[in-house]
Design a protein around this motif. Structure first.
Motif, PDB file in Angstrom:
ATOM      1  N   SER A 152       0.725   3.576   2.208  1.00 49.99           N
ATOM      2  CA  SER A 152       0.808   4.126   3.497  1.00 49.99           C
ATOM      3  C   SER A 152       1.999   4.386   3.982  1.00 49.99           C
ATOM      4  CB  SER A 152       0.087   3.237   4.367  1.00 49.99           C
ATOM      5  OG  SER A 152      -1.412   3.275   4.216  1.00 49.99           O
ATOM      6  N   ASP A 187      -6.283  -6.942  -8.637  1.00 49.42           N
ATOM      7  CA  ASP A 187      -5.004  -7.462  -9.469  1.00 49.42           C
ATOM      8  C   ASP A 187      -3.961  -7.501  -8.519  1.00 49.42           C
ATOM      9  OD1 ASP A 187      -3.582  -8.023 -11.771  1.00 49.42           O
ATOM     10  OD2 ASP A 187      -4.337  -6.287 -12.996  1.00 49.42           O
ATOM     11  N   GLU A 218     -16.159  -0.975  -2.406  1.00 46.38           N
ATOM     12  CA  GLU A 218     -15.160  -0.551  -1.446  1.00 46.38           C
ATOM     13  C   GLU A 218     -14.076   0.337  -2.045  1.00 46.38           C
ATOM     14  OE1 GLU A 218     -12.868  -3.350   1.080  1.00 46.38           O
ATOM     15  OE2 GLU A 218     -11.513  -1.305   1.127  1.00 46.38           O
ATOM     16  N   PHE A 237      -1.816  -2.570  -8.571  1.00 47.21           N
ATOM     17  CA  PHE A 237      -2.704  -1.478  -8.887  1.00 47.21           C
ATOM     18  C   PHE A 237      -2.355  -0.259  -8.044  1.00 47.21           C
ATOM     19  CE2 PHE A 237      -3.722  -1.489  -4.303  1.00 47.21           C
ATOM     20  CZ  PHE A 237      -3.234  -2.914  -3.746  1.00 47.21           C
ATOM     21  N   GLU A 266      -2.201 -11.869  -4.475  1.00 50.72           N
ATOM     22  CA  GLU A 266      -3.389 -12.408  -4.201  1.00 50.72           C
ATOM     23  C   GLU A 266      -4.057 -12.876  -5.477  1.00 50.72           C
ATOM     24  OE1 GLU A 266      -5.606  -9.235  -2.054  1.00 50.72           O
ATOM     25  OE2 GLU A 266      -5.708  -7.978  -3.954  1.00 50.72           O
ATOM     26  N   TYR A 311     -11.996  -6.961  -9.397  1.00 45.49           N
ATOM     27  CA  TYR A 311     -11.884  -5.960  -8.795  1.00 45.49           C
ATOM     28  C   TYR A 311     -10.468  -6.115  -8.048  1.00 45.49           C
ATOM     29  CZ  TYR A 311     -16.532  -4.435  -9.566  1.00 45.49           C
ATOM     30  OH  TYR A 311     -17.855  -3.761 -10.227  1.00 45.49           O
ATOM     31  N   ILE A 335     -10.807  -4.815 -14.044  1.00 45.94           N
ATOM     32  CA  ILE A 335      -9.538  -4.070 -13.703  1.00 45.94           C
ATOM     33  C   ILE A 335      -8.395  -4.663 -14.358  1.00 45.94           C
ATOM     34  CG2 ILE A 335      -8.884  -5.908 -11.835  1.00 45.94           C
ATOM     35  CD1 ILE A 335      -7.728  -3.240 -10.170  1.00 45.94           C
ATOM     36  N   ALA A 340      -5.884  10.171   7.640  1.00 47.69           N
ATOM     37  CA  ALA A 340      -5.176   9.402   6.391  1.00 47.69           C
ATOM     38  C   ALA A 340      -6.266   8.729   5.598  1.00 47.69           C
ATOM     39  CB  ALA A 340      -4.140   8.602   6.724  1.00 47.69           C
ATOM     40  N   PHE A 341      -6.057   8.503   4.346  1.00 49.30           N
ATOM     41  CA  PHE A 341      -6.875   7.503   3.577  1.00 49.30           C
ATOM     42  C   PHE A 341      -6.110   6.970   2.344  1.00 49.30           C
ATOM     43  CE2 PHE A 341      -7.333  11.729   1.440  1.00 49.30           C
ATOM     44  CZ  PHE A 341      -7.084  11.602   0.128  1.00 49.30           C
ATOM     45  N   GLY A 342      -6.554   5.992   2.090  1.00 48.19           N
ATOM     46  CA  GLY A 342      -5.980   5.434   0.704  1.00 48.19           C
ATOM     47  C   GLY A 342      -6.951   5.094  -0.121  1.00 48.19           C
ATOM     48  N   LEU A 343      -7.007   5.610  -1.397  1.00 47.41           N
ATOM     49  CA  LEU A 343      -8.175   5.183  -2.309  1.00 47.41           C
ATOM     50  C   LEU A 343      -7.520   4.329  -3.560  1.00 47.41           C
ATOM     51  CD1 LEU A 343      -8.464   6.764  -5.220  1.00 47.41           C
ATOM     52  CD2 LEU A 343      -8.700   8.814  -3.755  1.00 47.41           C
ATOM     53  N   PHE A 361      -3.212   1.232  11.516  1.00 46.89           N
ATOM     54  CA  PHE A 361      -2.518   2.587  11.576  1.00 46.89           C
ATOM     55  C   PHE A 361      -3.333   3.713  11.701  1.00 46.89           C
ATOM     56  CE2 PHE A 361      -3.323   2.401   7.044  1.00 46.89           C
ATOM     57  CZ  PHE A 361      -3.152   0.996   6.890  1.00 46.89           C
ATOM     58  N   GLY A 407      -9.958   3.112   1.870  1.00 54.76           N
ATOM     59  CA  GLY A 407      -9.722   2.912   3.657  1.00 54.76           C
ATOM     60  C   GLY A 407      -9.105   4.020   4.211  1.00 54.76           C
ATOM     61  N   ALA A 408      -9.761   4.535   5.331  1.00 57.55           N
ATOM     62  CA  ALA A 408      -9.289   5.738   6.001  1.00 57.55           C
ATOM     63  C   ALA A 408      -9.358   5.863   7.369  1.00 57.55           C
ATOM     64  CB  ALA A 408     -10.467   6.900   5.417  1.00 57.55           C
ATOM     65  N   HIS A 415       0.963  -1.300  -0.015  1.00 56.94           N
ATOM     66  CA  HIS A 415      -0.011   0.080   0.142  1.00 56.94           C
ATOM     67  C   HIS A 415       0.973   1.251   0.123  1.00 56.94           C
ATOM     68  CE1 HIS A 415      -0.164  -0.576   4.466  1.00 56.94           C
ATOM     69  NE2 HIS A 415       0.878  -0.844   4.174  1.00 56.94           N
TER      70      HIS A 415
HETATM   71  C1  FA5 Z   1      -4.705  -0.053   2.604  1.00 55.91           C
HETATM   72  O1  FA5 Z   1      -4.227  -0.554   1.758  1.00 55.91           O
HETATM   73  C2  FA5 Z   1      -4.557   1.133   3.513  1.00 55.91           C
HETATM   74  N1  FA5 Z   1      -3.352   1.418   3.365  1.00 55.91           N
HETATM   75  C3  FA5 Z   1      -5.672   2.194   3.053  1.00 55.91           C
HETATM   76  C4  FA5 Z   1      -5.522   3.201   4.445  1.00 55.91           C
HETATM   77  C5  FA5 Z   1      -4.875   4.207   4.331  1.00 55.91           C
HETATM   78  C6  FA5 Z   1      -6.477   2.974   5.324  1.00 55.91           C
HETATM   79  C7  FA5 Z   1      -4.724   5.247   5.175  1.00 55.91           C
HETATM   80  C8  FA5 Z   1      -6.464   4.020   6.384  1.00 55.91           C
HETATM   81  C9  FA5 Z   1      -5.351   5.084   6.399  1.00 55.91           C
HETATM   82  P1  FA5 Z   1      -6.874  -1.561   1.602  1.00 55.91           P
HETATM   83  O2  FA5 Z   1      -6.253  -2.921   1.473  1.00 55.91           O
HETATM   84  O3  FA5 Z   1      -8.408  -1.552   1.886  1.00 55.91           O
HETATM   85  O4  FA5 Z   1      -6.482  -0.310   2.459  1.00 55.91           O
HETATM   86  O5  FA5 Z   1      -6.796  -1.020   0.276  1.00 55.91           O
HETATM   87  C10 FA5 Z   1      -7.276   0.365  -0.325  1.00 55.91           C
HETATM   88  C11 FA5 Z   1      -7.911   0.502  -1.655  1.00 55.91           C
HETATM   89  O6  FA5 Z   1      -6.946  -0.079  -2.419  1.00 55.91           O
HETATM   90  C12 FA5 Z   1      -9.167  -0.529  -1.466  1.00 55.91           C
HETATM   91  O7  FA5 Z   1     -10.363   0.161  -1.202  1.00 55.91           O
HETATM   92  C13 FA5 Z   1      -9.233  -0.774  -3.104  1.00 55.91           C
HETATM   93  O8  FA5 Z   1      -9.998   0.313  -3.760  1.00 55.91           O
HETATM   94  C14 FA5 Z   1      -7.706  -0.614  -3.435  1.00 55.91           C
HETATM   95  N2  FA5 Z   1      -7.268  -2.073  -3.447  1.00 55.91           N
HETATM   96  C15 FA5 Z   1      -6.893  -2.708  -2.553  1.00 55.91           C
HETATM   97  N3  FA5 Z   1      -6.405  -4.017  -3.058  1.00 55.91           N
HETATM   98  C16 FA5 Z   1      -6.389  -4.058  -4.473  1.00 55.91           C
HETATM   99  C17 FA5 Z   1      -6.392  -4.953  -5.499  1.00 55.91           C
HETATM  100  N4  FA5 Z   1      -5.877  -5.989  -5.188  1.00 55.91           N
HETATM  101  N5  FA5 Z   1      -6.671  -4.614  -6.703  1.00 55.91           N
HETATM  102  C18 FA5 Z   1      -7.273  -3.197  -6.953  1.00 55.91           C
HETATM  103  N6  FA5 Z   1      -7.528  -2.370  -5.874  1.00 55.91           N
HETATM  104  C19 FA5 Z   1      -7.176  -2.766  -4.791  1.00 55.91           C
END
Ligand code: FA5
Length: 347
Positions: free
Chosen positions: A191, A224, A289, A227, A217, A222, A333, A315-318, A271, A292-293, A189
């Protein structure tokens, strides 16, 4: 003109190419040419005949040379004419269509996102794709053996041999932090860049970190193995959850150019505390979804040497790919990374 002279002239005039003309020249005036031989034979002739024959031979030589020159000119002009014909451009013909290249749809989306956040006062920051365990997990309050680590299926890397290689650079801190765990991996990620940035900067600030992430994975429509995420981080004295909601909501409205229905639900990320997930309505019925935030966990502030008593941050991760899928109505995707031009040319 003697019949012999006539034959020679006829031959020269009828020559079709430089090569044929050269051959004829050789035939008459070359080393062993017919006229050359006459000159050579002069000494064997009786004296009284010599002058007469020499004169005739000279006249013949002059005639051949003149005709040769004349014919050469003609052939040269013809060759020029032919090459002009060949090179002539017909400007009335329709032109060839030039197909210009264009940006990959994900790059387009990335630029749009950067533009929107820049206008909201966010700085765009980068970080390494090859990361170490400390930044990707430990300092993000995800201890070893903690079950939360299973949320991120990780590609682990071998130890770097060369400390100057990208892998070697990744194992060093970005700021002043001490690396306690340099084991390398492909970041799961964006982060970890939160930590790298905070180690080198003082609040208040607001940043976004777009970047590629990798997870080992199974793929589906949705998910890959690679990403893009866009991390957001805003830290200051009194940054709060309402700010996070407002920024995310505002961003989505601008991005989709209409009011977007979103839903916040509790989510767990080690975190952040509290943690939440932002879901977006796909078609008014199903929810996807997307983000994540949460509010930055005090242990994260401590890891970078901040005093958590005086600071707050969100913080957020989109998921950029999922955002692109929604915008362009793409249902898989994996199309983004397949390199199929029939798909890519539509953007
Ligand atoms: C995280 O990776 C956290 N680092 C996000 C975060 C940041 C939370 C800061 C809090 C504060 P997560 O595993 O849910 O969270 O991934 C965040 C987003 O990345 C998901 O909502 C999705 O849109 C995208 N994502 C995750 N895994 C994949 C994947 N394998 N393929 C495509 N998109 C993905």
């Amino acid at each position: 003109m003697t019949p012999k002279e006539e034959t020679i002239l006829k031959e020269l005039r009828e020559a079709q190419s430089f090569k044929a003309l050269e051959e004829l020249y050789k035939k008459y005036l070359g080393k062993k040419g017919e006229i050359t031989l006459i000159f050579r034979e002069l000494k064997n002739l009786p004296k009284e005949k010599r002058a007469e024959i020499a004169q005739k031979a000279n006249a013949l030589k002059g005639l051949v040379e003149k005709e040769f020159k004349l014919k050469s000119e003609i052939l040269k002009k013809e060759a020029e004419k032919q090459s002009f014909e060949k090179e002539k451009i017909d400007i009335t013909l329709p032109g060839k269509k030039i197909i210009p290249g264009h940006l990959h749809p994900l790059t387009k989306i990335l630029r749009e996102i950067e533009e929107i956040f820049s206008q909201m006062g966010f700085e765009v920051v980068g970080g390494p794709e090859i990361e170490n365990e400390y930044y990707n997990f430990d300092a993000l309050n995800i201890p070893k053996e903690h079950p939360a680590r299973d949320m991120w299926d990780t590609f682990w890397l071998k130890e770097p041999k060369n400390p100057k290689s990208p892998e070697g650079v990744a194992s060093r801190p970005y700021g002043a932090g001490k690396i306690q765990n340099p084991r390398l991996l492909l970041r799961t990620h964006t982060s970890p860049v939160q930590l790298r940035y905070m180690e080198a900067h003082e609040p208040p600030f607001r940043i976004i970190v777009p970047g590629r992430c990798f997870r080992h994975e199974a793929t589906d429509a949705y998910h890959d193995v690679q990403f893009y995420q866009v991390e957001g981080l805003m830290v200051g004295k009194d940054v709060n959850l309402a700010n996070l909601k407002a920024i995310v909501s505002e961003f989505l409205d601008i991005f989709f150019k209409k009011k977007i229905k979103i839903r916040f639900q509790p989510g767990y990320f080690p975190f952040v505390e509290p943690g939440l997930e932002v879901l977006i309505s796909k078609d008014g019925r199903k929810w996807l979804e997307l983000i994540g935030a949460g509010m930055v966990h005090s242990n994260v502030f401590k890891a970078v040497g901040y005093n958590p008593r005086n600071l707050q941050g969100f913080a957020f991760g989109l998921g950029l790919d999922r955002l692109a899928m929604l915008k362009y109505k793409i249902n898989d995707i994996r199309l983004f990374y397949g390199g199929d031009l029939r798909f890519l040319e539509q953007f």
